[in-house]
Design a protein around this motif. Structure first.
Motif, short mmCIF file in Angstrom:
data_model
loop_
_atom_site.label_atom_id
_atom_site.label_comp_id
_atom_site.label_asym_id
_atom_site.label_seq_id
_atom_site.Cartn_x
_atom_site.Cartn_y
_atom_site.Cartn_z
N SER A 1 -62.48 -22.13 57.23
CA SER A 1 -61.61 -23.23 57.69
C SER A 1 -62.13 -23.81 58.99
N THR A 2 -62.60 -22.93 59.90
CA THR A 2 -63.13 -23.42 61.17
C THR A 2 -64.37 -24.26 60.95
N ASN A 3 -65.26 -23.80 60.07
CA ASN A 3 -66.48 -24.57 59.78
C ASN A 3 -66.14 -25.90 59.12
N ALA A 4 -65.14 -25.86 58.20
CA ALA A 4 -64.74 -27.09 57.52
C ALA A 4 -64.15 -28.09 58.50
N GLU B 1 -57.58 -35.06 56.28
CA GLU B 1 -58.19 -34.19 55.29
C GLU B 1 -58.76 -34.97 54.11
N ASP B 2 -58.07 -36.04 53.71
CA ASP B 2 -58.53 -36.86 52.59
C ASP B 2 -59.30 -38.09 53.06
N GLY C 1 -47.59 -40.91 50.54
CA GLY C 1 -47.32 -39.54 50.14
C GLY C 1 -47.71 -38.56 51.23
N ASN C 2 -48.06 -37.35 50.79
CA ASN C 2 -48.36 -36.28 51.74
C ASN C 2 -49.75 -36.44 52.34
N ASN C 3 -49.84 -36.22 53.66
CA ASN C 3 -51.11 -36.31 54.38
C ASN C 3 -51.26 -35.11 55.29
N ALA D 1 -51.42 -30.98 60.95
CA ALA D 1 -50.04 -31.42 60.75
C ALA D 1 -49.94 -32.09 59.39
N GLU D 2 -48.87 -31.80 58.68
CA GLU D 2 -48.58 -32.47 57.42
C GLU D 2 -47.46 -33.48 57.65
N PHE D 3 -47.65 -34.67 57.09
CA PHE D 3 -46.61 -35.69 57.24
C PHE D 3 -46.62 -36.57 56.00
#
Length: 336
Positions: free
Chosen positions: A27-30, A53-54, A60-62, A112-114
């Protein structure tokens, strides 16, 4: 029997620890890879980079990824980062808000997800705080657009005022060095002065917050000195060639903070070219004058003239006896 059970437990724990270690490193590398292309922004205390992330915000969800570092580039852990994205009301439709709360997932990295309810503009406001430091930032964010544009509280590090390490744009004045050093400071008499625009990288009509940093020749911060900023629009009086108008000057209020920083807001009434005259004085170091020029729509401020290095007492360009030379002449020390 007990021994074999103990060995089995140790093996299971080792496998679990290895798994979480792998996930953590992955996850850290990503996140590091995703942040490598992200724009970075600066405040007095923090350096912030934000990515999605996308790739882009969407309906919708981010998931947003934020990297937080201090002014020296060190990861900042255990910070509180909260905010919200808000779509403005349109007609009968009320405004819509999406909370954005970041949680730390590795040192200096937060996610953060929003949820965004519909396509369009969703300006994002964030508040960052840790211990005795804090920052409030605003960004222009929209669905389908990958980049964020900072609109308040900081400046994009990619578009800060450029530093000229070689020579000034304007004709040089004998005995006066109009270039800035690698940190963006101009030598002005016995002072070092740096001007940094905040919130927007380019001068614009309306409010332009800025910070003026003043140091001595040994890079020591100078607090509580006398400092003035006079802004004049570069325009001519009808029928008076090369004579600046006399009613378009404004004295900007500058508030001292710490580390030799003085904050103020330049209010530009309209688009055009402007002169920015900075006057500093103290009993120990005397006077220093720096005149910069700039135009709306540009991030560049150019030094037009400055007090020669080492000079501490002279006739100041902001005093009433100052008479400005024609604009097409290089300013000499006699006019400083």
């Amino acid at each position: 029997m007990k021994q074999r059970l103990l060995v089995s437990i140790i093996i299971i724990l080792a496998v679990i620890l290895s798994y979480f270690s792998y996930v953590y490193r992955s996850s850290t590398n990503a996140f590091t890879q995703q942040m490598s292309d992200a724009k970075e922004y600066r405040t007095d205390d923090y350096r912030i980079a934000i990515a999605f992330e996308d790739g882009v915000p969407a309906v919708g969800n981010n998931t947003a990824i934020l990297q937080l570092r201090d002014a020296k580039g060190n990861a900042v852990s255990e910070a509180k980062i909260r905010g919200q994205a808000e779509m403005a009301a349109m007609g009968s439709m009320p405004s819509m808000r999406a909370p954005v709360i970041f949680n730390e997932i590795s040192p200096g990295f937060y996610t953060a997800e929003f949820d965004l309810a519909m396509r369009g503009e969703w300006p994002l406001k964030l508040q960052i705080s840790k211990d005795n430091t804090s920052a409030d930032l605003s960004f222009d964010m929209a669905t389908g657009r990958s980049s964020l544009t900072i609109s308040g509280g900081g400046v994009s590090m990619a578009s800060e005022m450029p530093v000229n390490d070689n020579q000034a744009t304007f004709p040089s004045t004998p005995g006066v060095d109009l270039s800035s050093n690698k940190q963006g400071f101009y030598t002005v008499g016995k002072y070092l002065i740096k001007v940094a625009l905040l919130e927007n990288a380019k001068l614009r009509q309306g409010d332009n917050p800025l910070i003026i940093t003043v140091q001595d020749s040994q890079n020591n911060a100078l607090n509580n000195i006398d400092i003035r900023l006079l802004v004049t629009q570069s325009m001519t009086n009808p029928g008076a060639e090369d004579t600046p108008a006399q009613d378009n000057a404004a004295l900007v209020t500058l508030l001292p903070s710490t580390d030799g920083r003085y904050r103020g807001t330049i209010v530009l009434p309209q688009a055009g070219d402007y002169d920015f005259a900075i006057d500093v004085s103290s009993e120990l170091l005397g006077h220093g004058d720096l005149i910069l020029t700039g135009q709306t729509g540009s991030s560049e401020l150019h030094a037009a003239t400055a007090t020669p290095a080492g000079i501490s007492h002279y006739t100041c360009s902001m005093h009433t006896q100052f008479a400005r030379p024609p604009r097409d002449l290089a300013l000499s020390a006699a006019w400083i």
